[in-house]
Write a protein that holds these residues in place. Sequence first.
Motif, mmCIF file in Angstrom:
data_model
loop_
_atom_site.group_PDB
_atom_site.id
_atom_site.type_symbol
_atom_site.label_atom_id
_atom_site.label_comp_id
_atom_site.label_asym_id
_atom_site.label_seq_id
_atom_site.Cartn_x
_atom_site.Cartn_y
_atom_site.Cartn_z
ATOM 1 N N PHE A 1 25.675 -14.992 -16.288
ATOM 2 C CA PHE A 1 24.556 -14.110 -15.918
ATOM 3 C C PHE A 1 25.054 -12.807 -15.330
ATOM 4 O O PHE A 1 24.591 -11.719 -15.705
ATOM 5 N N PHE A 2 26.029 -12.902 -14.394
ATOM 6 C CA PHE A 2 26.539 -11.686 -13.762
ATOM 7 C C PHE A 2 27.323 -10.824 -14.728
ATOM 8 O O PHE A 2 27.396 -9.608 -14.580
ATOM 9 N N ASP B 1 5.597 -17.671 -2.128
ATOM 10 C CA ASP B 1 6.829 -17.828 -2.896
ATOM 11 C C ASP B 1 6.778 -16.917 -4.124
ATOM 12 O O ASP B 1 6.128 -17.231 -5.110
ATOM 13 N N LEU B 2 7.499 -15.821 -4.034
ATOM 14 C CA LEU B 2 7.451 -14.867 -5.129
ATOM 15 C C LEU B 2 8.022 -15.446 -6.411
ATOM 16 O O LEU B 2 7.516 -15.236 -7.498
ATOM 17 N N GLY B 3 9.139 -16.197 -6.250
ATOM 18 C CA GLY B 3 9.753 -16.796 -7.427
ATOM 19 C C GLY B 3 8.796 -17.711 -8.161
ATOM 20 O O GLY B 3 8.677 -17.653 -9.393
ATOM 21 N N TYR C 1 16.222 -18.346 -12.785
ATOM 22 C CA TYR C 1 15.990 -17.252 -13.711
ATOM 23 C C TYR C 1 17.233 -16.912 -14.516
ATOM 24 O O TYR C 1 17.124 -16.448 -15.657
ATOM 25 N N ALA C 2 18.395 -17.182 -13.911
ATOM 26 C CA ALA C 2 19.622 -16.976 -14.687
ATOM 27 C C ALA C 2 19.676 -17.956 -15.845
ATOM 28 O O ALA C 2 19.967 -17.581 -16.991
ATOM 29 N N MET C 3 19.365 -19.230 -15.548
ATOM 30 C CA MET C 3 19.378 -20.255 -16.606
ATOM 31 C C MET C 3 18.424 -19.898 -17.730
ATOM 32 O O MET C 3 18.748 -19.982 -18.920
ATOM 33 N N VAL C 4 17.245 -19.505 -17.308
ATOM 34 C CA VAL C 4 16.210 -19.185 -18.291
ATOM 35 C C VAL C 4 16.669 -18.043 -19.195
ATOM 36 O O VAL C 4 16.534 -18.103 -20.415
ATOM 37 N N HIS C 5 17.212 -17.019 -18.583
ATOM 38 C CA HIS C 5 17.654 -15.872 -19.375
ATOM 39 C C HIS C 5 18.776 -16.256 -20.327
ATOM 40 O O HIS C 5 18.808 -15.800 -21.470
ATOM 41 N N THR D 1 5.400 -14.316 -19.640
ATOM 42 C CA THR D 1 5.947 -14.464 -18.302
ATOM 43 C C THR D 1 7.376 -13.937 -18.357
ATOM 44 O O THR D 1 7.887 -13.640 -19.439
ATOM 45 N N ILE D 2 8.022 -13.855 -17.172
ATOM 46 C CA ILE D 2 9.386 -13.339 -17.230
ATOM 47 C C ILE D 2 10.397 -14.438 -17.520
ATOM 48 O O ILE D 2 11.596 -14.232 -17.442
#
Lengths: 488, 233, 450
Positions: free
Chosen positions: C294-295, C65-67, C317-321, C102-103
């Motif tokens: 995000f978009f 799982d890359l995510g 990752y959208a939420m996090v950003h 981390t990202i």
Amino acid sequence: MLNETSRLIARQFWSSTFRSGVVYPILGLWLLMVAYAAYSGWKSYTTHNHIRSHYQQTARESWENNPDKHPHRMAHYGSFAFRLKHPLSMFDFGLESFTGNAVFLEAHKQNSVNFSEASFSTGLLRFGEISLAMLLQVILPLIIFFLGFSAVAAEREHETLRMILSQGVSWKEVLMGKSLGLTVLALLFFLPVVLITFLLLLFSEGEVLATTDGWLRFSGIVISYVLFLIITSVVTVLISAASKSSKGALVKLLAVWLFLIVLLPRTTQALGSYVYPAPSRVEFEANTEEELIQIGDSHNPDDPHFNALKDSLLSVYQVSSVKELPFNYSGFVMREGERISAEIYNRHLESLHRTYQQQNRFTQLTALINPYVAVKTVSMALAGTDFTSYRDFQQQAETYRYQLAQTMNELQMELISNRAPAPGEGPYAISRQYWSEFPDFEYEWPALRFASLGTVVRGGGWSWVALLIWGVASVGMLTYQAKRAKVF
Amino acid sequence: MLQAINLTKSYGAFTALNNLNLSVQAGDIFCLLGANGAGKSTTINLFLNFIEPTEGQATIDTLDVSQHPKKTKQLLSYIPENLRLYPNLTGLENLEFFCRLGGKRHTNDQLQELLLQSGLQADFIHQRVSNYSKGMRQKVGIALARARQAKVLLLDEPTSGLDPKASNEFSELLLDMKEKGVTTLMATHDLFRAKDTGTHIGIMKEGVLVEQFATAEVSFQDLEQLYLKHMHN
Amino acid sequence: MYRLLTKQFIRSRSTVIVTLLVLALGIISVLMGEQFLNKQQRAIDEVAHYQQEHIQQNAQWHADDLGLLLYYLRFTFINSFDPLTALSIGQRDVNSSIQRVTIRGLEGQKYDTDLHNPTNLQVGNLDFGFVIIYLFPLLIIAFTYDLLSEEKEGGTWRLISSQASSPLLYLRYKLSVRVGLVYAVWFLLWVCAQLKLPLSLDMNTLVFIVLSGLYLVFWLALCAWVVSWQRSSSFNALSLLSVWVVLAVLLPASLNSLLANLYPVPEALSTMVEQRDGYHEKWDLEKETTMNSFFAEYPQYQKYSVPEEGFSWLWYYAMVHLGDAESRQSSEAMREKIRQREQASRIAAWFIPPLHTQLLFNDLAQSSLDNYLSFLDGTEDFHEKMRLYFYPKIFEEASVGKENWESFTPEYFADAPEVNGVLAFAPLLLLTIGLFAFAVLNARKLKALE
């Protein structure tokens, strides 16, 4: 010991110092500095505590406003601990500017306490901070040196010393008298500081003077500094008596000030860091991670400890898969994981702090030859701004964090189903009343304890002894010097 | 009254005073003559217990000065070569301070009277000592001796730097004290004053008392020749 | 003439003691600097090593799982430093030179402090800059305060006034002997620094050297001026030391308290709370709202879709950003406050030479607060770079194995310090010239008698 003659000499010292006019500008400047330091301390205290309690409240409101949700999400939502300043920090900033003020508390992770004042500093902090304590520790000794360096030496130079001695006054009486005079002069400078501190404590929030603890701290501070001022005055008179000229006495005293206050602490701390190197953050984290992997890492699907745990659970409850256990298995795993990681982390942190204490030990030992270090340590401990007090905050924050994480884990174990939610079903959630039920972080000040060694005594440690020894020794030194002193 | 018994003071290899034996009777004015470094001041300092003798002892009224510092000091009064007082205080205040140090309290009137008796001009009594000449400061010293009712007076070059009038006044004060029974030991260069005021004279050379005699026994010319004879050897 | 004057000076015991003390401390400071560099280097070596281990370990565990893998993976970003940092450690001991991020949300990560003993920080460093700024002035004061007064008080001034053709010239000779010794010590220490530390003789180092020399001239000028008042030794010593205490201790410390009170930084705490809230509340919001925001910022990812129900890494990752995005305002406000502090202290430093010199030393050594702020900006860029690199791979659910994890070594940030020569030297030069002028004027009134 302090007979009529000594008191006469003291009075004469006092009146000649005032008559020479040199005291007034110095006293004026001193009062200005004291006023500024008091204002600065008060402003800093009230501003920071307002900010911190405001955000503590904001964070709490956010916490309570959370809707029903899965408790693990709340564990990650976390909370904050913002360190409140002790009221006595208005007097002595101690280490406060160098230690962090805010820490984010979440499950699985122990964060660092960030945003120390030092991290925002432009480099000015290197030059020190003006606080009432700093003025008493660094500037007042200098003032005492300036006012007293010629106490005996000038009399010798002007040959009035012969007149005094020929009247039948003994050296001891001369030295005692001069020391007394200088000490009373020093106390004149000290008094406004005591008054202003008292007023600040009385009228500020925190109501420190309403508690026994507060009174003990305040009195402790007053006594320690009085002792320090006596020591400084005696040393001044001794060096004045031992020097051939006033100029020589002044130079010696200034060298003493420079050496003991500016140079020695720096050098001994550097030595301590060199002899007892402390790990960097990277090393620290790597060590904790390594141990975690060995003992049991809940993130690792193949971890042996957790596998063993799983097997034993399955056999105790006599089921074939974790989904059939009467409690939420992942909650259980996380509770265990949290317990392990917290224990490991705390152990490593404890060891790190022991290293810091070892580093500090060199400087602490010099308290025996350096009353400045002694009074500084004692003052910080009493004001609640030393490392032990900071550590106390960190421990309270960590305890809270741990409870938060484990409470959420336990709620998960009890209330969340073991089965995965069916397609179409939203994620599991529990009632938000549980969030309000979990109390907010409240920092409690460590109190002075008499019966057992409280935080203060542990913090001050060796310095208490050193200060007392110095106090007694200084009088002894007067007697010793009296025998050796020369008339010309 | 004053006695030096085998009194010796050495600083390492250098001997400042070598085996001094001296006796000053009550009421005498003993003048110690000699070149610089002969040991006159050392003798005075030994009697004052400002320095410790290497050997021997100095006694005042049969009390050893190093064993009974306070008692012996109470008997004496000292006027150094350059009597210094506190410049920011007046003559009166200085007198009061030093009297009280010695343990005696006097009223302001008494002190003023003492100063006037010692020859200090009335309008200077309440002025700061920074305005005083050396002679005036010495008068305060005399007043102090009187106030202490000292039995012994130790003087170190009292007339050096005084103009002839002041010097004369000083001699008269000394004689007046002598009338009252005060014993004086005076170190001086002033041959004239020594012959004029002193009852006994001692000549010191390189730490040794080479001659001592009563003043009445010699004329001034003899004294001068005797002095120079020792100076040249 | 010089020979005798030098002898007379050097034979004095206090001269020897003071000189040796400053030399000893100077050498110690160079050694401390070396130790600091070594410690930093060791930390960097460690981090490079652990980075590899960390990546390998986690890649093993989360190989499918890359995510999830990137949830845990930390990438290292290092603030490179010049060897000059050894001479002026500045803020480098308080603020970490190594970021491991981390990202996920950056706001919650970039201010994480290093571990240090606060007592060490409070006591302060014994670095070369400290020796120059604090101790050399004392050396200069000790050498020059009784230049004239020692002659007057020793009684030799009358002889000199009557014998010497120009007493003033005599004083100048005397002064130059002392100045010579001061600069000899200064030179020796610089040689020591050059030998022990890997200093490159580039522009920055040269400016550093010249600045330290010029700072000493300022103090010489000050001492010359006070000596020209022709007062007693005690008066001179007291005055000069008071000036030192005021310039080196009181004014900077007062300024520090003043700035801390004028510009408190509540934005630091508000950033923490806003970032946490900004991210977490998204869990309870409509996914569409989140994804639209995000978009809007990253239209290139619009092609990826988020499932209606359930968890997806894109959504996460959208939420996090967005958590970061929402705290951006507070974050900028905080930076602004810090910048204001910086500005104010630089302006005040024009009048406080020790402070001015310290700030410049820090600039040259890349250990100033400015440098740290730039590093934080650099971290943001680095963070964005890593995110944008991994986003498409995560959203497309690329394979973990396909990625060459060994290529992820620590990256470096380099900030070229821009030191404006004029601004650097002007205040010191002006003050120095002014003081010398006063001193010379006073010297004309040199009196023979006290």
